[in-house]
Design an enzyme around this catalytic site. Structure first.
Site, PDB file in Angstrom:
ATOM      1  N   ASP A   1       0.871  -1.174   0.000  1.00  0.00           N
ATOM      2  CA  ASP A   1       0.000   0.000   0.000  1.00  0.00           C
ATOM      3  C   ASP A   1       0.919   1.239   0.000  1.00  0.00           C
ATOM      4  O   ASP A   1       2.122   1.127   0.284  1.00  0.00           O
ATOM      5  CB  ASP A   1      -0.872  -0.038   1.262  1.00  0.00           C
ATOM      6  CG  ASP A   1      -1.583   1.269   1.503  1.00  0.00           C
ATOM      7  OD1 ASP A   1      -2.226   1.760   0.570  1.00  0.00           O
ATOM      8  OD2 ASP A   1      -1.487   1.805   2.636  1.00  0.00           O
TER       9      ASP A   1
ATOM     10  N   ASP B   1      -0.238   5.103   0.938  1.00  0.00           N
ATOM     11  CA  ASP B   1      -0.500   6.110   1.978  1.00  0.00           C
ATOM     12  C   ASP B   1      -0.554   5.465   3.357  1.00  0.00           C
ATOM     13  O   ASP B   1      -1.354   4.550   3.598  1.00  0.00           O
ATOM     14  CB  ASP B   1      -1.813   6.836   1.668  1.00  0.00           C
ATOM     15  CG  ASP B   1      -1.690   7.647   0.394  1.00  0.00           C
ATOM     16  OD1 ASP B   1      -0.790   8.496   0.342  1.00  0.00           O
ATOM     17  OD2 ASP B   1      -2.459   7.395  -0.558  1.00  0.00           O
TER      18      ASP B   1
ATOM     19  N   GLU C   1      -0.710  11.131   5.060  1.00  0.00           N
ATOM     20  CA  GLU C   1      -2.078  11.642   5.198  1.00  0.00           C
ATOM     21  C   GLU C   1      -2.160  12.973   5.955  1.00  0.00           C
ATOM     22  O   GLU C   1      -2.663  13.958   5.424  1.00  0.00           O
ATOM     23  CB  GLU C   1      -2.992  10.604   5.871  1.00  0.00           C
ATOM     24  CG  GLU C   1      -3.226   9.348   5.024  1.00  0.00           C
ATOM     25  CD  GLU C   1      -4.078   9.564   3.775  1.00  0.00           C
ATOM     26  OE1 GLU C   1      -4.401  10.710   3.449  1.00  0.00           O
ATOM     27  OE2 GLU C   1      -4.401   8.568   3.103  1.00  0.00           O
TER      28      GLU C   1
ATOM     29  N   GLY D   1      -9.966   7.170  -1.163  1.00  0.00           N
ATOM     30  CA  GLY D   1     -10.111   7.911  -2.416  1.00  0.00           C
ATOM     31  C   GLY D   1     -10.482   9.362  -2.131  1.00  0.00           C
ATOM     32  O   GLY D   1     -11.434   9.626  -1.373  1.00  0.00           O
ATOM     33  N   GLY D   2      -9.734  10.295  -2.707  1.00  0.00           N
ATOM     34  CA  GLY D   2      -9.949  11.709  -2.421  1.00  0.00           C
ATOM     35  C   GLY D   2     -11.300  12.226  -2.881  1.00  0.00           C
ATOM     36  O   GLY D   2     -11.966  12.972  -2.155  1.00  0.00           O
ATOM     37  N   LYS D   3     -11.739  11.829  -4.079  1.00  0.00           N
ATOM     38  CA  LYS D   3     -13.038  12.310  -4.592  1.00  0.00           C
ATOM     39  C   LYS D   3     -14.164  11.718  -3.731  1.00  0.00           C
ATOM     40  O   LYS D   3     -15.099  12.413  -3.341  1.00  0.00           O
ATOM     41  CB  LYS D   3     -13.207  11.916  -6.066  1.00  0.00           C
ATOM     42  CG  LYS D   3     -12.230  12.623  -6.994  1.00  0.00           C
ATOM     43  CD  LYS D   3     -12.523  12.365  -8.470  1.00  0.00           C
ATOM     44  CE  LYS D   3     -12.184  10.959  -8.932  1.00  0.00           C
ATOM     45  NZ  LYS D   3     -10.748  10.639  -8.971  1.00  0.00           N
ATOM     46  N   GLU D   4     -14.029  10.442  -3.420  1.00  0.00           N
ATOM     47  CA  GLU D   4     -15.035   9.769  -2.593  1.00  0.00           C
ATOM     48  C   GLU D   4     -15.090  10.401  -1.203  1.00  0.00           C
ATOM     49  O   GLU D   4     -16.153  10.554  -0.606  1.00  0.00           O
ATOM     50  CB  GLU D   4     -14.691   8.276  -2.471  1.00  0.00           C
ATOM     51  CG  GLU D   4     -14.803   7.486  -3.775  1.00  0.00           C
ATOM     52  CD  GLU D   4     -13.605   7.621  -4.715  1.00  0.00           C
ATOM     53  OE1 GLU D   4     -12.700   8.451  -4.454  1.00  0.00           O
ATOM     54  OE2 GLU D   4     -13.573   6.890  -5.719  1.00  0.00           O
ATOM     55  N   ARG D   5     -13.914  10.788  -0.676  1.00  0.00           N
ATOM     56  CA  ARG D   5     -13.837  11.405   0.654  1.00  0.00           C
ATOM     57  C   ARG D   5     -14.548  12.767   0.645  1.00  0.00           C
ATOM     58  O   ARG D   5     -15.250  13.119   1.584  1.00  0.00           O
ATOM     59  CB  ARG D   5     -12.360  11.555   1.044  1.00  0.00           C
ATOM     60  CG  ARG D   5     -12.121  11.940   2.491  1.00  0.00           C
ATOM     61  CD  ARG D   5     -10.646  11.753   2.841  1.00  0.00           C
ATOM     62  NE  ARG D   5     -10.254  10.366   2.706  1.00  0.00           N
ATOM     63  CZ  ARG D   5      -9.074   9.954   2.260  1.00  0.00           C
ATOM     64  NH1 ARG D   5      -8.136  10.812   1.923  1.00  0.00           N
ATOM     65  NH2 ARG D   5      -8.816   8.666   2.152  1.00  0.00           N
TER      66      ARG D   5
ATOM     67  N   HIS E   1     -10.283  17.975  -6.901  1.00  0.00           N
ATOM     68  CA  HIS E   1      -9.337  16.865  -6.813  1.00  0.00           C
ATOM     69  C   HIS E   1      -8.119  17.109  -7.691  1.00  0.00           C
ATOM     70  O   HIS E   1      -6.994  16.765  -7.314  1.00  0.00           O
ATOM     71  CB  HIS E   1     -10.019  15.538  -7.167  1.00  0.00           C
ATOM     72  CG  HIS E   1      -9.205  14.361  -6.766  1.00  0.00           C
ATOM     73  ND1 HIS E   1      -8.573  13.555  -7.677  1.00  0.00           N
ATOM     74  CD2 HIS E   1      -8.870  13.895  -5.540  1.00  0.00           C
ATOM     75  CE1 HIS E   1      -7.895  12.628  -7.019  1.00  0.00           C
ATOM     76  NE2 HIS E   1      -8.060  12.801  -5.730  1.00  0.00           N
TER      77      HIS E   1
ATOM     78  N   THR F   1      -5.186   3.163  -3.397  1.00  0.00           N
ATOM     79  CA  THR F   1      -6.332   3.905  -3.926  1.00  0.00           C
ATOM     80  C   THR F   1      -5.936   5.305  -4.379  1.00  0.00           C
ATOM     81  O   THR F   1      -6.734   5.989  -5.007  1.00  0.00           O
ATOM     82  CB  THR F   1      -7.449   4.054  -2.866  1.00  0.00           C
ATOM     83  OG1 THR F   1      -6.915   4.732  -1.755  1.00  0.00           O
ATOM     84  CG2 THR F   1      -7.991   2.728  -2.440  1.00  0.00           C
TER      85      THR F   1
HETATM   86  C1  XBP Z   1      -5.285   6.111   0.585  1.00  0.00           C
HETATM   87  C2  XBP Z   1      -6.368   7.018   0.369  1.00  0.00           C
HETATM   88  C3  XBP Z   1      -6.207   8.025  -0.624  1.00  0.00           C
HETATM   89  C4  XBP Z   1      -5.529   9.320  -0.240  1.00  0.00           C
HETATM   90  C5  XBP Z   1      -5.952  10.380  -1.209  1.00  0.00           C
HETATM   91  O1  XBP Z   1      -5.816   4.856   0.998  1.00  0.00           O
HETATM   92  O2  XBP Z   1      -7.404   6.918   0.954  1.00  0.00           O
HETATM   93  O3  XBP Z   1      -7.515   8.334  -0.972  1.00  0.00           O
HETATM   94  O4  XBP Z   1      -5.893   9.750   1.045  1.00  0.00           O
HETATM   95  O5  XBP Z   1      -5.590  10.073  -2.490  1.00  0.00           O
HETATM   96  P1  XBP Z   1      -4.898   3.554   0.949  1.00  0.00           P
HETATM   97  P2  XBP Z   1      -6.351  10.670  -3.757  1.00  0.00           P
HETATM   98  O6  XBP Z   1      -3.652   3.858   1.702  1.00  0.00           O
HETATM   99  O7  XBP Z   1      -5.703   2.501   1.652  1.00  0.00           O
HETATM  100  O8  XBP Z   1      -4.661   3.208  -0.496  1.00  0.00           O
HETATM  101  O9  XBP Z   1      -6.825  12.035  -3.380  1.00  0.00           O
HETATM  102  O10 XBP Z   1      -5.316  10.686  -4.850  1.00  0.00           O
HETATM  103  O11 XBP Z   1      -7.516   9.765  -4.074  1.00  0.00           O
HETATM  104 MG    MG Z   2      -2.959   3.081   3.484  1.00  0.00          MG
END
Ligand code: XBP
Ligand code: MG
Length: 258
Positions: free
Chosen positions: A9, A11, A18, A52-56, A82, A123
């Site tokens: 993974d 992030d 984060e 996911g940033g857009k989903e968040r 985004h 993601t």
């Molecule tokens: C990582 C995420 C990502 C980032 C934002 O999850 O949740 O959405 O926070 O990235 P993981 P984007 O570590 O489980 O993959 O804004 O590029 O989507």
């Molecule tokens: Mg992670």
């Protein structure tokens, strides 16, 4: 070697991105676009339940700014936000403030030397992965990985198994021959649902989450001068909680015996 491939993974696992990376980039993007949204450290911890940033942003709007949902151009606004956030986040990475977590480069190098395949299953957006790897490991770091599975290449993000299934198919390695390294419950659920055994390295946002099913939960991967700790192990595993791995580091030999 029992593990033919390691899937990482990004992030929270490769780097602590984060709190001081994605979060302030979101806030800067909100400001640029004239929104009075502000995600503080605690609120962002809650929002991280959605990957996911857009989903968040959708989740946040639904729960905290429901009036914005009625804007006719809300979908387009999220896409624009985004894009801005990705640009601002990558600028932060390029300033070099976000290092890899302990033991990451060491384990990647060992895997490469031993012929264990490497992959990414994340993601986050592909450009973010590229920038982080190049910034921390050098311009050719992307070539260390046989497969990089990132962002919107699958519609259903973690905890859905899709990103892992996509990576496994391209790797051409059976799930039971792969080991995932994750930092979150969503990531663990995604890997396990794809049939991939998983070790978890926790961080401040994830350490109280439910990691049932993980082979081991660790503080981090450790460095010789900064040993890691085993926080828990799956029942029957030879490595006991509380102990340090040999020399305080998680290496291929330690993973082999899991
Ligand atoms: C990582 C995420 C990502 C980032 C934002 O999850 O949740 O959405 O926070 O990235 P993981 P984007 O570590 O489980 O993959 O804004 O590029 O989507
Ligand atoms: Mg992670």
């Amino acid at each position: 070697m029992r593990w033919k491939a390691l899937l990482f993974d990004v992030d929270g696992t490769l780097a602590d991105t984060e709190r001081d990376g994605h979060r302030p980039a979101f806030n800067q993007a909100f400001k640029e676009m004239g929104l009075n949204w502000e995600w503080d450290v605690a609120l962002y911890g809650e929002l991280l339940q959605v990957t996911g940033g857009k989903e968040r942003m959708h989740f946040y709007a639904r729960h905290y700014q429901p009036e914005t949902l009625h804007k006719p151009d809300f979908e387009a606004l999220v896409v624009q936000l985004h894009e801005a956030k990705t640009r601002l986040y990558r600028q932060r990475l390029q300033q070099g403030g976000i290092p890899l977590r302990p033991g990451i480069e060491r384990l990647l190098q060992e895997a490469r030397a031993q012929g264990v395949l490497l992959a990414i299953a994340t993601t986050t957006t592909m450009e973010n992965v590229t920038t982080l790897l190049e910034q921390t490991l050098g311009p050719s770091a992307l070539n260390w990985f046989q497969v990089v599975a990132a962002g919107d290449i699958v519609p259903a993000k973690k905890p859905a198994p899709d990103i892992y299934l996509w990576a496994l198919e391209r790797l051409g390695v059976a799930a039971q021959d792969c080991l995932a390294v994750e930092d979150s419950e969503n990531g663990l659920r995604a890997a396990l649902a794809a049939g991939v055994s998983t070790v978890v390295t926790v961080n401040d946002y994830t350490r109280t989450q439910d990691f049932t099913g993980a082979l081991a939960v660790l503080s981090d991967l450790g460095e010789p001068q900064a040993p890691c700790q085993i926080l828990s192990t799956k029942e029957g595993a030879p490595h006991k909680p509380g102990a340090f791995p040999s020399q305080g580091v998680v290496d291929l030999a330690w993973l082999e015996r899991l």
